[in-house]
Design a protein around this motif. Structure first.
Motif, mmCIF file in Angstrom:
data_model
loop_
_atom_site.group_PDB
_atom_site.id
_atom_site.type_symbol
_atom_site.label_atom_id
_atom_site.label_comp_id
_atom_site.label_asym_id
_atom_site.label_seq_id
_atom_site.Cartn_x
_atom_site.Cartn_y
_atom_site.Cartn_z
ATOM 1 N N ILE A 212 0.833 -1.190 0.000
ATOM 2 C CA ILE A 212 0.000 0.000 0.000
ATOM 3 C C ILE A 212 0.875 1.250 0.000
ATOM 4 O O ILE A 212 1.759 1.402 0.846
ATOM 5 C CB ILE A 212 -0.936 -0.031 1.216
ATOM 6 N N PRO A 213 0.639 2.126 -0.984
ATOM 7 C CA PRO A 213 1.456 3.338 -1.076
ATOM 8 C C PRO A 213 1.449 4.109 0.241
ATOM 9 O O PRO A 213 0.435 4.162 0.934
ATOM 10 C CB PRO A 213 0.762 4.149 -2.177
ATOM 11 N N SER A 215 1.273 7.107 0.737
ATOM 12 C CA SER A 215 0.383 8.259 0.754
ATOM 13 C C SER A 215 -1.088 7.876 0.871
ATOM 14 O O SER A 215 -1.945 8.742 0.955
ATOM 15 C CB SER A 215 0.590 9.078 -0.525
ATOM 16 N N GLU A 216 -1.379 6.578 0.886
ATOM 17 C CA GLU A 216 -2.778 6.146 0.876
ATOM 18 C C GLU A 216 -3.439 6.382 2.234
ATOM 19 O O GLU A 216 -2.851 6.096 3.283
ATOM 20 C CB GLU A 216 -2.845 4.657 0.521
ATOM 21 N N THR A 217 -4.662 6.909 2.211
ATOM 22 C CA THR A 217 -5.399 7.059 3.466
ATOM 23 C C THR A 217 -6.762 6.388 3.407
ATOM 24 O O THR A 217 -7.516 6.423 4.363
ATOM 25 C CB THR A 217 -5.635 8.545 3.812
ATOM 26 N N ASP A 218 -7.090 5.810 2.258
ATOM 27 C CA ASP A 218 -8.416 5.239 2.069
ATOM 28 C C ASP A 218 -8.278 3.715 1.965
ATOM 29 O O ASP A 218 -7.669 3.199 1.030
ATOM 30 C CB ASP A 218 -9.023 5.835 0.787
ATOM 31 N N GLY A 220 -10.877 1.355 2.174
ATOM 32 C CA GLY A 220 -12.109 0.618 1.887
ATOM 33 C C GLY A 220 -11.862 -0.613 1.046
ATOM 34 O O GLY A 220 -12.324 -1.717 1.364
ATOM 35 N N SER A 221 -11.101 -0.460 -0.030
ATOM 36 C CA SER A 221 -10.901 -1.596 -0.926
ATOM 37 C C SER A 221 -10.009 -2.647 -0.276
ATOM 38 O O SER A 221 -10.191 -3.844 -0.491
ATOM 39 C CB SER A 221 -10.318 -1.124 -2.260
ATOM 40 N N VAL A 222 -9.056 -2.204 0.527
ATOM 41 C CA VAL A 222 -8.175 -3.149 1.224
ATOM 42 C C VAL A 222 -9.013 -4.026 2.161
ATOM 43 O O VAL A 222 -8.872 -5.258 2.200
ATOM 44 C CB VAL A 222 -7.092 -2.388 2.021
ATOM 45 N N ASN A 242 -0.398 8.263 7.698
ATOM 46 C CA ASN A 242 -1.468 7.973 6.744
ATOM 47 C C ASN A 242 -2.040 6.581 6.989
ATOM 48 O O ASN A 242 -3.243 6.372 6.969
ATOM 49 C CB ASN A 242 -0.946 8.056 5.306
ATOM 50 N N THR A 244 -2.090 4.830 9.611
ATOM 51 C CA THR A 244 -2.803 4.651 10.873
ATOM 52 C C THR A 244 -4.312 4.618 10.630
ATOM 53 O O THR A 244 -5.061 3.962 11.359
ATOM 54 C CB THR A 244 -2.441 5.806 11.832
ATOM 55 N N ALA A 245 -4.737 5.334 9.588
ATOM 56 C CA ALA A 245 -6.167 5.376 9.255
ATOM 57 C C ALA A 245 -6.735 3.976 9.045
ATOM 58 O O ALA A 245 -7.932 3.747 9.249
ATOM 59 C CB ALA A 245 -6.383 6.232 8.011
ATOM 60 N N GLN A 249 -10.396 2.653 10.233
ATOM 61 C CA GLN A 249 -11.374 2.300 9.213
ATOM 62 C C GLN A 249 -11.795 0.832 9.312
ATOM 63 O O GLN A 249 -12.951 0.498 9.088
ATOM 64 C CB GLN A 249 -10.820 2.627 7.818
ATOM 65 N N GLN D 10 -16.800 1.949 -2.809
ATOM 66 C CA GLN D 10 -15.463 2.491 -3.002
ATOM 67 C C GLN D 10 -15.494 3.730 -3.884
ATOM 68 O O GLN D 10 -14.763 4.696 -3.669
ATOM 69 C CB GLN D 10 -14.538 1.430 -3.597
ATOM 70 N N ILE D 121 -14.410 6.650 14.462
ATOM 71 C CA ILE D 121 -15.334 6.859 13.335
ATOM 72 C C ILE D 121 -16.741 6.494 13.793
ATOM 73 O O ILE D 121 -16.969 5.379 14.252
ATOM 74 C CB ILE D 121 -14.935 5.997 12.129
ATOM 75 N N TYR D 133 -18.787 -2.214 5.038
ATOM 76 C CA TYR D 133 -18.148 -0.953 4.684
ATOM 77 C C TYR D 133 -18.495 0.073 5.741
ATOM 78 O O TYR D 133 -19.581 0.036 6.316
ATOM 79 C CB TYR D 133 -18.613 -0.465 3.305
ATOM 80 N N ARG D 137 -17.839 6.694 5.948
ATOM 81 C CA ARG D 137 -17.112 7.013 4.716
ATOM 82 C C ARG D 137 -18.088 7.117 3.549
ATOM 83 O O ARG D 137 -17.920 7.956 2.663
ATOM 84 C CB ARG D 137 -16.060 5.932 4.399
ATOM 85 N N THR D 206 -11.480 9.888 10.745
ATOM 86 C CA THR D 206 -10.972 8.741 9.986
ATOM 87 C C THR D 206 -9.465 8.761 9.840
ATOM 88 O O THR D 206 -8.898 7.918 9.157
ATOM 89 C CB THR D 206 -11.579 8.705 8.571
ATOM 90 N N GLN D 260 -3.859 4.135 -7.408
ATOM 91 C CA GLN D 260 -3.224 5.466 -7.423
ATOM 92 C C GLN D 260 -2.539 5.741 -8.749
ATOM 93 O O GLN D 260 -2.634 6.832 -9.305
ATOM 94 C CB GLN D 260 -2.187 5.566 -6.295
#
Lengths: 431, 365, 232, 294
Positions: A212-213, A215-218, A220-222, A242, A244-245, A249, D10, D121, D133, D137, D206, D260
């Protein structure tokens, strides 16, 4: 075959080092014979730790714990009667700044020993300078492992030690299907490789791994992908603010799978910063956390008390802080043993096998610096976080450094190297 | 009748540069002599450290050219800087010989130049202008940072050299010129002299350029694009040429940088580093080639001193001072000082020529 | 209504207008004639407040307004129709008018009815973007926009420039009738002989930034006398 | 195997993130031509305001306005004191806002330390089959839509919005029409700041609350502004939709890394083939259709 490719690699490394040296005209006066042999001249210690910028959260405790050790030593009369002085600028989490300040510490400030840097990137930035000047250097972060360099004492636990503590425990407790998520840079990639190695050693299998990059903070897909794979537990080597989010989540999304980690909690104290139950059922394989229950650590007047007495506003005493702390004492022992601060002699003393009663070790035990590899046989702990974010130790044992000594045969007492080995070398050695 | 002075310096002088007097050239010569002697009196560390600031000065000069002279708001000089640094590393480590290092220099600068050309072509011939150039170049910078930070895996290996992702690329050799056996390698003081020489040659070269025909076209493009177009210039071409040239210069600076630290990593594409050239040039004075260089050395020295103090207030101080300079001295320090001192008379004359009153009235009517 | 005394205006320190003194009385239609580059637009910008004078003063309705900003002058009742129209291209016709509702903050009511009577095309095109209309339509919009807040004084900068003759003709007729019906005082800048003669009651002639002559009704009717000041 | 519900969630998540990351920056840039390099720090201030209020005992719904208010006040003060002097000097305003950001980050660190304890959250999760999910979000996408709609109404349907746009198109003429242009700039900058603050406030639960947190919004924010093009609100909406879809689709199938890369790659393609951005392309088509109709 494998032996040959390793030789080829070494040859390249040496050639590069030669090119580097060829360009070095005189180089400056640091290195081997810098400090005076005798007298009451103070010993100069360079401490380059981040107190601002991205790594300040983890770097600041390292700085503070180093100063604690130095103050304690000075109050007790110094090293061989010599007081310690500190050169401690703030590299501001900037690798370029590290490079400049390392040059300065060695050439201008003439430090006798150097502690510097949190990230592997920082270590690799300054290692050419360290090696050019033959500077005695302690790298204290838990890291991917494999650095075999006669100037570098990588005294933090390696990925193999950290993961080797927690992964077998989780296999025993929860089952054999593992899903790996790791930060997409060298540390994460190599750690993920170690998960695979350890999985096969423990009869488990890695269902899938995802990088995971940074810079990623999202996530959901993971989270969805983990749910789809339905592993018995997740191994997480996510790093930085980043990432830590992820923990918040996954809690919010109701993902309740146990997670093993070498990165969370012990460094960035997520269990203190995040709202419960984000870290619930997370197992960290670490050599140290503020909460580990040893008498040296948590008893009255122990390490934790002394730290917060000196730094009452500090938020947490983290894994690297302890490593900085005990390695200063190991340096002290080595200087006393060598009777000089001459760096080559101090290195030799360190290589002779120093042991120290670090806070991470239970009463009556000491941890040992392995002279051949410049690594430490740590006392490793598996720490579990519950849904109230209380942390308890569920297992602990000494795990020696194995990769360099056992697999690739790094012996710095016999041969000076400046290499970093990777799990690739493990496979090649294993055939 | 031309005097020897004019024959020597005439082509370097004109309304587009500050410092068109004998006093200036004499002063510059003295300053250069002092600068050249500097490594003899300070430690190798100080010389090497100053060389770093000076190679940043070259990066600043590349921005002075494209922004100060042609009015192109480039925020992406570090893109070319980084491309050249990485290319130099890849080529020199792969070839692994002194000759390889020598060959890597032009290759790296060429790559940076080509990248600048492509980006410039697509912007200027896509009729992107003004502040949009700034934001597009900024985005390219951020995209490069995100991309390079993700190149940790084995698949991102060029030849024998892994790009290294966030950890960057170590082991980049020192600069060297020549072949095996007959080579000059640069480090410490010799590296300092090399950078100083490159800086001076670039400075004089750019003075020739901006005071020549093409220089007038550049400045005219900055002042009033429509009018230049009416005069028959292809402004897109002018901008592209300047932008490409600026990219090449930034690339040269990047090569020096990579060999200085024997290392490069994706932080060269970070927002913080991308902003630095703009900061240097803003403080020094964007319409002065020398101003940017002087400001670079001064600012970087100052920032380093603040870091050495280890004070938590270091970046707050830097930010505040920067803000004050931007607000109080919009033209930058060097043009300000110049206007207040030697340039007073000269400056008035130039303003008068540049923008005659009748001219303005003509536009207004 | 409007008086300037020794008004000197320029860009930076370079004066373009020097010592301009003029007077416009209530209900008058006054023209300013002069060649290209004489300083006419500079004068208009100084009167609405887009340029700060270097020296001299401006008095409006008995109050000195020399230091007032443009928006303050507008709200005090000065309508302005800039040179080359300068409508807001990305706003609709209706929105263009809305922006100017604040002109003459004292006015009792807005003159949408009146301006749509004068320029019915604007009502038809109310929701069209101003930038997509023809030059003449834009000029009508610019006039309508300045009028909608019911100004006491209207400043017009070259209303005929670049517009087809039929619309120039219409504007030349409309302005005096606006003056008559609404009592709006009008000061305009022009180079078109027909427009000047069709609108102005008297004229100032301006050359190289200073007023060189004043022409009454008799001399205005004389093509030759006028042409002397406007020939390019 | 692509799960449609996963993909939808997503997408909504990415859409919300891109739109909210960009909106404050887009309004300040699109309306005023100022590139606010302290945008990330504005977001950070919103998050800090919210988190501090929450940690002081305020409920989340009350803490969010606190973050927005803090950022708005800061934005207004900075506009009055710094930004307004630089309206005609775009790169200088970049340097000034960069300097502000630098100082703000470190000041935050000095005052509040290296991190704040974060807000959990809220709202739990939505379960479907083996998947789930985070509700919050997903809910953010409706907030993003509401913000876009509100901004659209403000800038096209209110007197303030129309006067502000007139000011942006031609400040001199607008002021000659009685518009207080200074106030328009101040209020517009205030709105942009408020929206950046809102983004920080909304994402505070979040994320990890650290002084440098704003930087994680910058890539998406700038990419969205550039690919969106000159027409701010339409551009942001299209960029959020388009880039969000690309990001969600590729993340879903190949993982966040490819997600990305795909996002950046598509952004470059858009820049290459639609130099006026997505909104420019759409408006071009619309104008052509209008011309054909009339």
């Amino acid at each position: 075959m494998s032996e040959r490719s390793r030789r080829a690699f070494l040859a390249t490394g040496t050639a590069l080092a030669t090119v580097g040296l060829a360009g070095c005209s005189g180089g400056g006066g640091g290195g081997g014979g810098s400090a005076g042999e005798s007298g009451d001249e103070p010993i100069t210690i360079g401490v380059l730790e981040d107190r601002s910028g991205n790594f300040a959260l983890v770097g600041d405790p390292k700085h503070k714990a180093t100063l604690l050790a130095i103050e304690e030593i000075n109050e007790a009369g110094g090293i061989n009667g010599r007081q310690i002085e500190v050169f401690d600028p703030d590299p501001q989490s900037d690798n370029q700044r590290y490079k400049e300040l390392t040059e300065r510490a060695i050439q201008q400030e003439d430090v006798d020993v150097l502690w510097a840097g949190y990230s592997s990137a920082t270590r690799e930035t300054i290692r050419p300078t360290i090696d050019r000047e033959d500077q005695l250097y302690f790298y204290t972060t838990q890291y991917e492992g494999g650095v075999c360099d006669h100037n570098v004492f990588a005294v933090g636990p390696t990925a193999r030690q950290q993961l080797g503590a927690v992964l077998p425990y989780l296999v025993d407790e929860y089952g054999t299907d593992i899903y790996t998520i790791a930060a997409d840079y060298n540390f994460g990639q190599l750690s993920a490789d170690w998960v695979k190695v350890l999985a096969s050693e423990n009869g488990a299998n890695v269902l899938d791994e995802e990088f995971i990059p940074l810079s990623e903070t999202d996530f959901g897909s993971v989270i969805n992908r983990i749910q789809e794979a339905d592993p018995d537990f997740v191994m997480s080597m996510l790093v930085g603010a980043n990432h830590t989010a992820f923990y918040e989540q996954k809690a919010s999304a109701g993902l309740e799978v146990p997670i093993g980690t070498s990165t969370a909690m012990a460094q960035g104290y997520e269990h203190r910063r995040l709202d419960a139950p984000a870290m619930s059922n997370i197992f960290a394989g670490v050599n140290y956390m503020e909460e580990i229950p040893t008498t040296r650590n948590t008893d009255d007047g122990g390490f934790v008390d002394r730290y917060f007495e000196m730094w009452p506003d500090a938020p947490y005493l983290n894994e690297e802080a302890q490593t900085n702390y005990f390695s200063v004492y190991m340096y002290k022992q080595a200087v006393e043993q060598a009777g000089t601060t001459d760096q080559e002699e101090v290195k030799a003393a360190l290589e002779s096998g120093i042991t120290y009663g670090a806070p991470e070790a239970p009463e009556g035990e000491e941890i040992a610096l392995d002279g051949a590899t410049h690594h430490v046989d740590h006392h490793m702990w598996v720490m579990r976080c519950d849904d109230q974010h209380n942390v308890e130790a569920v297992e602990n044992r000494v795990i020696p450094e194995q990769f360099l000594s056992g697999t690739v045969g790094c012996d710095l007492t016999q041969e000076d190297e400046e290499t970093q080995y990777t799990p690739q070398d493990y496979y090649e050695e294993a055939g | 009748m031309t005097s020897p002075y004019e024959r020597l310096f005439g082509r370097f002088e004109g309304p587009n540069t500050i410092g068109n007097t004998r006093v200036f050239w004499a002063g510059l010569t003295v300053a250069l002599a002092l600068a050249a002697a500097y490594p003899l009196v300070v430690s190798a560390y100080t010389a090497g450290n100053t060389a770093l600031f000076m190679l940043y000065g070259l990066l600043a000069m590349s921005l002075s050219l494209v922004w100060g002279y042609a009015g192109v708001l480039s925020f992406g000089q570090v893109v070319f800087f980084g491309f050249a640094g990485y290319t130099f590393g890849i080529v020199s480590i792969n070839l692994g010989s002194t000759l390889g290092v020598t060959m890597a220099i032009p290759v790296a600068v060429l790559v940076a130049t080509v990248v600048a050309f492509l980006l410039g072509y697509f912007m200027f011939y896509g009729d992107v202008s003004g502040v949009f150039v700034a934001i597009i170049t900024l985005v390219v910078t951020l995209v490069m940072q995100t991309f390079m930070a993700q190149t940790a895996g084995d698949e991102w290996t060029i030849g024998e050299v892994p790009l290294g992702g966030f950890n960057g690329m170590p082991g980049i050799p020192n600069l060297a010129v020549g072949t095996e056996g007959a080579a000059v390698s640069f480090s410490g003081a010799s590296f300092y002299w090399l950078v100083l020489t490159i800086l001076v040659v670039s400075y004089l070269g750019l003075r020739l350029l901006v005071n020549g025909r093409f220089g007038y076209a550049m400045v005219a493009v900055r002042e009033d694009e429509d009018r230049v177009e009416m005069l028959g210039y292809d402004i897109r071409r002018v901008k592209l040429v300047v932008f490409t040239l600026g990219g090449g210069l930034a690339g040269l600076s990047g090569v020096l940088y990579a060999s200085w630290g024997n290392y490069i990593d994706p932080s060269v594409y970070s927002l913080a580093f991308a902003t630095l050239p703009v900061v240097w040039v803003t403080v020094g004075g964007r319409e002065s080639l020398l101003g940017g260089v002087l400001a670079t050395v001064a600012i970087e020295w100052f920032r380093q001193q603040l870091a050495i103090t280890g004070s938590a207030w270091a970046t707050v101080v830097v930010g505040t001072l920067l803000l004050i300079v931007v607000l109080a001295l919009p033209e930058g320090i060097v043009p300000f000082v110049h206007r207040k001192t030697v340039g007073f008379v000269e400056g008035r004359r130039m303003v008068g020529e540049d923008t005659p009153a009748a001219d303005r009235e003509g536009t207004a009517e | 209504m409007l008086t300037t005394t020794d008004l000197t205006v320029g860009y930076g320190d370079t004066p373009i207008l020097r010592d301009v003194s003029l007077t416009v009385d209530d209900g008058e239609i006054v023209g300013i004639v002069g060649k290209n580059g004489a300083g006419k637009t500079t004068l208009m910008k100084a009167l609405i407040g887009l340029l700060d004078p270097i020296d001299g003063s401006v008095t409006y309705d008995g109050t000195e307004i020399t230091d007032w900003a443009a928006d303050e002058r507008a709200r005090a009742g000065v309508g302005y129709i800039p040179q080359s129209r300068d409508v807001f291209p990305d706003l609709t016709v209706e929105q263009n008018l809305l922006v100017a509702e604040g002109v003459n903050a004292d006015a009792e009511d807005l003159l949408y009815g009146t301006v749509y009577d004068y320029f019915p095309i604007l009502e038809e095109r109310a929701s069209q973007k101003a930038g997509t209309m023809s030059g003449g339509q834009q000029q009508m919009l610019a006039i309508a926009r300045a009028l909608v807040g019911n100004p006491d004084l209207l400043l017009l900068d070259e209303p005929s420039e670049g517009i087809q003759p039929s619309i120039v003709q219409q504007i030349t007729e409309d302005i005096p009738s606006i003056n008559e019906e609404l009592g709006t005082t009008i000061l305009f800048v022009e180079q078109n002989l027909g427009v000047i003669q069709g609108m102005a009651e008297r004229c100032y002639a301006i050359e190289r930034g200073t007023i060189v002559d004043e022409l009454g009704a008799d001399r205005l009717a004389d093509d030759g006398a006028l042409a002397e000041f406007i020939a390019v | 195997m692509v799960n449609v519900v996963n993909l939808l969630f997503q997408f909504l998540d990415s859409f919300a993130f891109i739109v909210l990351a960009a909106i404050g920056l887009a309004i300040i840039f699109g309306m005023m031509g100022v590139i606010n390099l302290a945008h990330g720090e504005f977001i950070m201030v919103g998050a800090y305001g919210t988190t501090l209020a929450y940690n002081a005992g305020a409920p989340l719904l009350l803490s969010i306005p606190v973050g927005v208010l803090a950022t708005t006040v800061m934005g207004l003060v900075l506009e009055r004191s710094v930004v307004r002097r630089l309206y005609d000097r775009p790169l200088d305003s970049m340097v000034a806002t960069f300097a502000l950001g630098l100082a703000l980050t470190q000041l935050t660190r000095i005052v509040f330390g290296n991190s704040l304890s974060s807000i959990g959250i809220p709202l739990g999760s939505v379960q479907y089959g083996q998947f789930s999910y985070s509700m919050y979000r997903v809910l953010l996408s409706s907030v993003a839509l509401a913000v876009l709609a509100a901004a659209y109404v403000v800038f096209t349907r209110t007197e303030f919005g129309i006067r502000a746009r007139a000011t942006i198109q031609d400040a001199d003429t607008a002021s000659a029409m009685g518009v207080e242009t200074d106030r328009m700039y101040t209020v517009t900058f205030g709105i942009g700041s408020a929206l950046a603050g809102l983004t920080g406030a909304l994402y505070a639960p979040t994320m990890s609350i650290v002084p440098g947190m704003g930087s994680s919004f910058l890539v998406e924010a700038f990419v969205a502004v550039v690919t969106g093009g000159a027409s701010v609100l339409l551009g942001t909406t299209l960029a959020g939709g388009g880039l969000g879809l690309v990001n969600a689709l590729f993340s879903n199938v190949y993982g966040t890394f490819i997600g990305q890369i795909a996002l950046l790659f598509v952004a470059v393609l858009i820049l290459r083939f639609l130099p006026n951005g997505l909104s420019g392309a759409v408006e071009g088509v619309r104008e052509r259709m209008e011309r054909e109709n009339t």
